[in-house]
Design a protein around this motif. Structure first.
Motif, PDB file in Angstrom:
ATOM      1  N   PRO A   1      -5.398   2.557  11.980  1.00  0.00           N
ATOM      2  CA  PRO A   1      -5.642   2.668  10.402  1.00  0.00           C
ATOM      3  C   PRO A   1      -4.038   3.693   9.685  1.00  0.00           C
ATOM      4  CG  PRO A   1      -8.015   3.056  11.115  1.00  0.00           C
ATOM      5  CD  PRO A   1      -6.689   3.021  11.987  1.00  0.00           C
ATOM      6  N   PHE A   2      -4.188   3.513   8.982  1.00  0.00           N
ATOM      7  CA  PHE A   2      -2.755   4.286   8.171  1.00  0.00           C
ATOM      8  C   PHE A   2      -3.431   5.433   7.552  1.00  0.00           C
ATOM      9  CE2 PHE A   2      -1.807  -0.039   5.984  1.00  0.00           C
ATOM     10  CZ  PHE A   2      -1.385  -0.223   7.351  1.00  0.00           C
ATOM     11  N   ALA A   3      -2.512   6.786   8.554  1.00  0.00           N
ATOM     12  CA  ALA A   3      -2.569   8.006   7.860  1.00  0.00           C
ATOM     13  C   ALA A   3      -2.685   8.226   6.607  1.00  0.00           C
ATOM     14  CB  ALA A   3      -2.414   9.324   8.783  1.00  0.00           C
ATOM     15  N   TYR A   4      -3.289   9.334   6.066  1.00  0.00           N
ATOM     16  CA  TYR A   4      -3.435   9.597   4.658  1.00  0.00           C
ATOM     17  C   TYR A   4      -1.475  10.110   4.367  1.00  0.00           C
ATOM     18  CZ  TYR A   4      -3.775  11.131  -0.217  1.00  0.00           C
ATOM     19  OH  TYR A   4      -3.628  10.973  -1.931  1.00  0.00           O
ATOM     20  N   PRO A   5      -1.212   9.990   3.104  1.00  0.00           N
ATOM     21  CA  PRO A   5       0.738  10.366   3.486  1.00  0.00           C
ATOM     22  C   PRO A   5       0.118  11.433   2.269  1.00  0.00           C
ATOM     23  CG  PRO A   5       0.251   8.579   1.401  1.00  0.00           C
ATOM     24  CD  PRO A   5      -0.827   8.575   2.640  1.00  0.00           C
ATOM     25  N   ALA A   6       0.392  12.920   2.955  1.00  0.00           N
ATOM     26  CA  ALA A   6       0.073  14.225   2.469  1.00  0.00           C
ATOM     27  C   ALA A   6       0.642  14.975   1.354  1.00  0.00           C
ATOM     28  CB  ALA A   6      -0.849  14.851   3.269  1.00  0.00           C
ATOM     29  N   LYS A   7       2.348  14.328   2.428  1.00  0.00           N
ATOM     30  CA  LYS A   7       3.251  14.949   1.455  1.00  0.00           C
ATOM     31  C   LYS A   7       3.368  15.293   0.536  1.00  0.00           C
ATOM     32  CE  LYS A   7       7.556  13.648   2.569  1.00  0.00           C
ATOM     33  NZ  LYS A   7       8.731  13.293   3.528  1.00  0.00           N
ATOM     34  N   PRO A   8       3.943  15.697  -0.267  1.00  0.00           N
ATOM     35  CA  PRO A   8       3.479  15.399  -2.398  1.00  0.00           C
ATOM     36  C   PRO A   8       5.194  14.754  -2.210  1.00  0.00           C
ATOM     37  CG  PRO A   8       3.812  18.452  -2.059  1.00  0.00           C
ATOM     38  CD  PRO A   8       3.460  17.187  -0.044  1.00  0.00           C
ATOM     39  N   TYR A   9       5.397  14.406  -3.324  1.00  0.00           N
ATOM     40  CA  TYR A   9       6.300  13.482  -4.847  1.00  0.00           C
ATOM     41  C   TYR A   9       7.725  14.542  -4.382  1.00  0.00           C
ATOM     42  CZ  TYR A   9       2.947   9.677  -5.601  1.00  0.00           C
ATOM     43  OH  TYR A   9       1.808   8.910  -5.978  1.00  0.00           O
TER      44      TYR A   9
ATOM     45  N   GLU B   1       1.795  13.062  -9.106  1.00  0.00           N
ATOM     46  CA  GLU B   1       0.960  12.653  -8.231  1.00  0.00           C
ATOM     47  C   GLU B   1      -0.249  12.343  -8.904  1.00  0.00           C
ATOM     48  OE1 GLU B   1       3.057  14.362  -5.307  1.00  0.00           O
ATOM     49  OE2 GLU B   1       1.510  13.510  -3.497  1.00  0.00           O
TER      50      GLU B   1
ATOM     51  N   LEU C   1       0.838  -1.400  -0.294  1.00  0.00           N
ATOM     52  CA  LEU C   1      -0.127   0.090   0.176  1.00  0.00           C
ATOM     53  C   LEU C   1       0.907   1.025  -0.004  1.00  0.00           C
ATOM     54  CD1 LEU C   1      -2.839  -1.502   2.285  1.00  0.00           C
ATOM     55  CD2 LEU C   1      -2.985  -0.356  -0.095  1.00  0.00           C
TER      56      LEU C   1
ATOM     57  N   LEU D   1       2.232   1.577  -3.428  1.00  0.00           N
ATOM     58  CA  LEU D   1       0.747   1.879  -3.728  1.00  0.00           C
ATOM     59  C   LEU D   1       0.757   3.436  -4.127  1.00  0.00           C
ATOM     60  CD1 LEU D   1      -2.498   1.105  -6.045  1.00  0.00           C
ATOM     61  CD2 LEU D   1      -3.115   1.375  -3.453  1.00  0.00           C
ATOM     62  N   PHE D   2       0.976   4.017  -2.768  1.00  0.00           N
ATOM     63  CA  PHE D   2       0.639   5.649  -2.782  1.00  0.00           C
ATOM     64  C   PHE D   2       1.480   6.088  -3.177  1.00  0.00           C
ATOM     65  CE2 PHE D   2      -3.996   6.249  -0.546  1.00  0.00           C
ATOM     66  CZ  PHE D   2      -3.773   4.808  -0.808  1.00  0.00           C
TER      67      PHE D   2
ATOM     68  N   TYR E   1       6.531   4.047   1.386  1.00  0.00           N
ATOM     69  CA  TYR E   1       6.359   5.369   0.909  1.00  0.00           C
ATOM     70  C   TYR E   1       6.813   6.352   0.890  1.00  0.00           C
ATOM     71  CZ  TYR E   1       3.469  10.476  -0.461  1.00  0.00           C
ATOM     72  OH  TYR E   1       3.649  11.207  -1.259  1.00  0.00           O
TER      73      TYR E   1
ATOM     74  N   GLY F   1       2.790   5.834  -5.466  1.00  0.00           N
ATOM     75  CA  GLY F   1       3.261   5.677  -6.739  1.00  0.00           C
ATOM     76  C   GLY F   1       4.095   5.150  -8.188  1.00  0.00           C
TER      77      GLY F   1
ATOM     78  N   LEU G   1      -8.205   5.523   0.397  1.00  0.00           N
ATOM     79  CA  LEU G   1      -7.140   4.970   1.488  1.00  0.00           C
ATOM     80  C   LEU G   1      -8.575   4.623   2.114  1.00  0.00           C
ATOM     81  CD1 LEU G   1      -4.896   3.911   3.105  1.00  0.00           C
ATOM     82  CD2 LEU G   1      -4.468   6.521   3.760  1.00  0.00           C
TER      83      LEU G   1
ATOM     84  N   PHE H   1       3.795   0.613   5.651  1.00  0.00           N
ATOM     85  CA  PHE H   1       3.275   1.672   4.865  1.00  0.00           C
ATOM     86  C   PHE H   1       3.825   2.855   5.063  1.00  0.00           C
ATOM     87  CE2 PHE H   1      -0.052   5.390   4.186  1.00  0.00           C
ATOM     88  CZ  PHE H   1      -0.733   4.507   3.109  1.00  0.00           C
TER      89      PHE H   1
END
Lengths: 607, 350
Positions: free
Chosen positions: A404-412, B332, A228, A231-232, A374, A234, B342, A370
């Motif tokens: 539950p996993f926190a959304y990885p908001a940090k941009p790539y 992205e 996962l 996946l997030f 990422y 990318g 998610l 996770f």
């Protein structure tokens, strides 16, 4: 049979262990027992009780002994516990040995024809006529073998006080949408439960009582958590080769990619996944895809890393990004492929010939599997180098409860990549020129138009302009800069986490040892020995690790290998503190338990 | 690159349709031995790239280890090169070709790099139809380590030292056909016209192209006892057919000799006209091609030319149903699932 249950427990008068026990189930692999065991685990979890499961399975498809341990813990300890309060013995091959090893007072559920009750007098026996029950509850003889295991789930549920509605729900969850299988298994389970209601008396040795500790938690294994994360993150190119215990990482990723990685407009895939001919080719795909500008990864275990070593050295020297998941297993050689170990520490720290140093991430729980998966893609592109995410079979393939996993908001972070305009504007671009003084150079991607930025990547000696060179000064410039780049990484990798009880005695561990260390810390404190625990999460060692090493009088390095590999890295990095590091080791292939840690630290302290 | 109307004293070098001169397709100076067959191959790569109007920035060049593997530095400097590790060039080409499907991939390998240490990767790259031109510069000898036998050396051939090869050779062409390769050719570094035509056809092909180029080693394998010496090859080179390549946009075929002509259409609309010397030779006939090569080998001849072609096979990115744009350019927004997604995944795990 009920008389046995009523017999006085050898632990004599001990109070009922509520939500605090281990169950070991002995079966034959390939018999469908994994489903039954997961259902039992899930049902306890749904009762709101912290629970963890360890599958001790053989490297075999069907017919060899396998054990599954389920630990419930009101305090939230989820490490393997070496002692078991309940045994479920379904395998005639191992039953006698299992009885011999049983802890006094254990409840033993077994298949009646095995006649185990004469072997020891200090156990509480519950023989169950499994064959009779399965024949009565399942109309299809060819399914008897698979459904038989569900009967012990029903019997155990009755003895432990698990709500059958939760068991039924767990079956439905486990067999997602397979209506006939759900019905068949629920019926078998009920048959076990009903039989136990009629024939067994209550026991007060161990019980499940409804709690609220698991509200809102998920159950997941580390391979899925890493998949996962990728996946997030990318990931766009995956080259892999099947190997236990790493295969399910990519296989789970493939399932998620089916749903989440199709271009909504065209239905075409936004990720290339190729099962390669071996691990060497997988590494080649990962590094060249990274070189070309993709986010790339592979998933493997120790033998695969050995094969990839040549390529990983290339990746380090030519500075090509790529993420390498190592779900470690028991080595050396083929070793014990289905057992866990942390014995690739030094391999991954310095993978390949020549002077090489790699960034390693050590997730210690599901959220970190996770998050670090990422982050690994950012680090790979930022540092233009292979990044290892090192887990192990225990993290990768066992079931863990997690927030539950926190959304990885940090941009790539795509790193220092020059586009056509930037290349046109640059006066004197050199692929390996250290413009910013951080050891990280600017790269260009193949296919960039404009006639600028092309360069020749080579694993042989090269200078700052990527030209072939055998000059000592050119060689030194590159190698010293790579070292500098590694130093720069210290500020970018995850720092350690602490659990300090206030002591100048340190405990240091990483990865899957965490739950056992936490429990051991509490047990030691109860004995009067306080410790400060540092959980290492990455290589290179960060400033906080430096400070900890300097400040502690002794550092117990807990790890799951024979040679104290992490302790070796510490002795090498901090030679002036070399005598502080004491190795606490566990490497028999089973996940580390708290007692092993307590015993070894206590022994050191008594010296 | 561009021509101007202002008077210039020296005649401008000819340009191709993209406005590039041949000079725009050259690379660094070769460091191979003077007279090396590999340099003649490099020269034809430059010519064919110029004549095929390749966009240099789209070209990637891959190699493993060995004399042949040095040559990607000697052509098309506008492209990106990747000299990797011994025998592993195919996986390097595979990864990059997936990362960016708009790249034009040229792999240069040798008989040692491909038929010994790299056999596994060669076989699987061909099997997957990785979009690349895979050139084997075949001299039957390890030049860079000073003259040991490779796996394509003929049984009974001699080294300069007098050592005799006891083992039969592996033939890359029949092997490639067996593996399902859709473009298999053999040429000779001393036959520039034929090699040029094969390379131009190769540039228009979309899957794996295998070209075995007999390329005599002037230093270690050029004595009369060697079957890969200039003298031997000149005497035994047996051209199968002349071959003319025509860009789709051109109206006329040029320089097609008389005789039977086969026109093969490529997926991009380009056509290759093949004139078979053998009566009834069918370059799209897989079994016939195998037979012809084996018969030629039995006579100790090198059958050269475009030996087998099947332009209908989908290349790897198509098999994987990848999006049309390079994966490297996906943002992205397209790659990262949303918070709601998610959440949905987490709910399913509860």
């Amino acid at each position: 049979m009920t008389a046995a249950l009523a017999a006085p427990s050898p632990v004599g008068g001990a109070k009922t262990r509520i939500n605090d026990f281990s169950i070991q189930v002995a079966t034959v692999n390939g018999s469908g027992s994994q489903t039954a065991n997961t259902v039992l685990l899930r049902a306890i979890f749904q009762m709101g009780v912290f629970v963890s499961g360890k599958n001790l399975f053989p490297s075999n498809i069907a017919g060899l002994p396998t054990w599954f341990t389920i630990r419930a813990s009101a305090q939230g300890y989820v490490a393997r516990k070496a002692s078991n309060e309940m045994l479920i013995l379904m395998n005639p091959e191992t039953a006698k040995e299992d009885i011999a090893k049983a802890d006094p007072g254990a409840l033993v559920i077994y298949d009646e024809p095995l006649q185990l009750d004469k072997l020891r007098s200090d156990l509480a026996y519950t023989p169950v006529p499994f064959q009779k029950l399965v024949t009565a509850s399942c109309p299809e003889p060819k399914l008897h073998k698979l459904v038989k295991n569900m009967i012990y789930v029903g019997v155990a549920a009755r003895l432990l006080g698990i709500d059958m509605e939760e068991v039924k729900k767990a079956i439905a969850k486990q067999l997602k949408g397979k209506t006939k299988a759900i019905e068949l298994n629920q019926t078998a389970c009920m048959a076990g439960y009903d039989w136990a209601m009629e024939n067994l008396e209550d026991q007060d040795h161990i019980k499940v009582v409804r709690d609220d500790k698991t509200q809102g938690l998920i159950i997941i294994d580390g391979n899925e958590a890493c998949a996962l994360g990728a996946l997030f993150a990318g990931v766009t190119v995956v080259g892999w080769y099947p190997i236990t215990p790493a295969s399910s990482l990519v296989e789970t990723f493939i399932e998620y990619a089916e749903e989440y990685r199709k271009d909504p407009k065209t239905g075409k895939s936004t990720v290339a996944i190729v099962q390669m001919e071996d691990e060497l080719a997988s590494a080649g795909v990962v590094l060249s895809a990274g070189w070309a500008g993709a986010r790339s990864m592979t998933s493997t275990a120790g033998p695969g890393i050995s094969l990839m070593s040549e390529f990983i050295g290339l990746g380090y020297y030519v500075e090509a990004p790529g993420v390498f998941f190592n779900v470690a297993r028991t080595g050396p050689s083929t070793g014990l492929p289905t057992r866990t170990q942390q014995s690739d520490v030094e391999l991954c720290a310095k993978c390949s010939h020549g002077d090489t140093l790699h960034v390693n991430l050590y997730p210690g729980n599901m959220e970190e599997c996770f998050q670090f998966a990422y982050d690994a893609f950012d680090l790979a592109e930022r540092f233009q180098t292979p990044i290892f995410v090192v887990t192990d079979l225990d993290l990768g393939m066992q079931n863990w409860a997690s927030k539950p996993f926190a959304y990885p908001a940090k941009p790539y972070d795509r790193g220092k990549v020059l586009n056509q305009q930037q290349l046109a504007d640059m006066k004197d671009w050199g692929r390996y020129k250290d413009v910013d003084g951080d050891g990280i150079c600017y790269r260009s991607l193949p296919g960039t138009p404009g006639g600028k930025g092309s360069y020749f990547t080579r694993g042989s000696g090269h200078n700052a302009y990527a030209q072939y060179s055998e000059k000592p000064e050119d060689y030194l410039e590159v190698m010293n800069r790579l070292r500098k780049k590694y130093e720069t990484a210290k500020a970018h990798v995850p720092g350690p986490v602490f659990r300090n009880l206030g002591s100048d005695k340190g405990v240091l561990a990483f990865g899957s040892s965490d739950p056992a260390v936490v429990e051991a810390q509490d047990l030691l404190a109860a004995q009067g020995l306080k410790t400060d625990y540092l959980r290492l999460r990455a290589l290179p060692f960060t400033a906080e690790v430096d400070a900890y090493v300097k400040e502690k009088q002794v550092v117990y390095v807990v790890e799951q290998n024979r040679d104290g590999q992490m302790a070796n890295l510490f002795r090498e990095t901090y030679p002036e503190h070399a005598t502080k590091f004491k190795s606490v080791l566990h490497f028999d292939g089973y996940a580390i338990d708290a007692k092993s840690i307590v015993d070894q630290i206590t022994a050191f302290e008594q010296k | 690159m561009t021509t101007t109307t202002s008077a210039t004293p020296a005649p401008a070098a000819p340009t191709n349709k993209l406005g590039f001169t041949k000079q725009d397709y050259v690379g660094s100076k070769s460091t191979l031995c003077a007279g090396c067959g590999h340099d003649a191959i490099t020269a034809q790569l430059i010519n064919a790239a110029f004549e095929s109007n390749l966009e240099g920035h789209r070209v990637t060049k891959y190699s493993g280890i060995g004399c042949s593997s040095k040559t990607p530095a000697y052509f098309i400097n506008q492209g990106w090169g990747f000299n990797s590790v011994h025998g592993r060039m195919p996986s390097i080409a595979t990864g990059a070709s997936l990362a960016n499907r708009t790249l034009i991939n040229i792999g240069v390998s040798g008989d040692g790099d491909s038929m010994s240490i790299g056999m596994g990767q060669f076989v699987h790259a061909v099997r997957r139809n990785v979009p690349m031109i895979y050139i084997i510069e075949d001299n039957g000898v390890y030049g860079l380590t000073k003259g040991q036998f490779s796996a394509t050396a003929d049984k009974g051939s001699h080294l300069k030292s007098g050592a005799v090869n006891d083992f039969p050779p592996i033939d890359p062409c029949t092997l490639a056909i067996e593996l399902g390769c859709g473009f298999v050719a053999r040429s000779f570094s001393g036959n520039p016209k034929q090699l040029n035509a094969i390379l131009k056809a190769a540039f228009a092909y979309q899957g794996t192209v295998v070209i075995d180029v007999i390329s005599p080693c002037v230093t270690f394998n050029n004595h009369d006892a060697s079957t890969r010496s200039y003298k031997h090859v000149k005497d035994h080179d047996f051209p199968l057919h002349d071959l003319g390549f025509i860009q789709y946009s051109e109206v006329e075929q040029v320089d097609i000799p008389a005789g039977e002509t086969e026109v093969v259409t490529f997926p991009d609309g380009s056509k290759v006209a093949i004139k078979a010397i053998h009566e009834g030779y069918e370059p799209t006939d897989r079994f016939g091609a195998m037979k012809a090569i084996h018969e030629s080998m039995a006579k100790g001849e090198f059958l050269t030319g475009l030996l087998y072609i099947n332009p209908t096979q989908p290349p790897l990115p198509e098999v994987l149903n990848l999006v049309d744009e390079p994966l490297t350019t996906l943002g992205e927004d397209l790659l990262k699932p949303s918070p709601a997604e998610l959440d949905k995944i987490m709910q399913a795990l509860m």
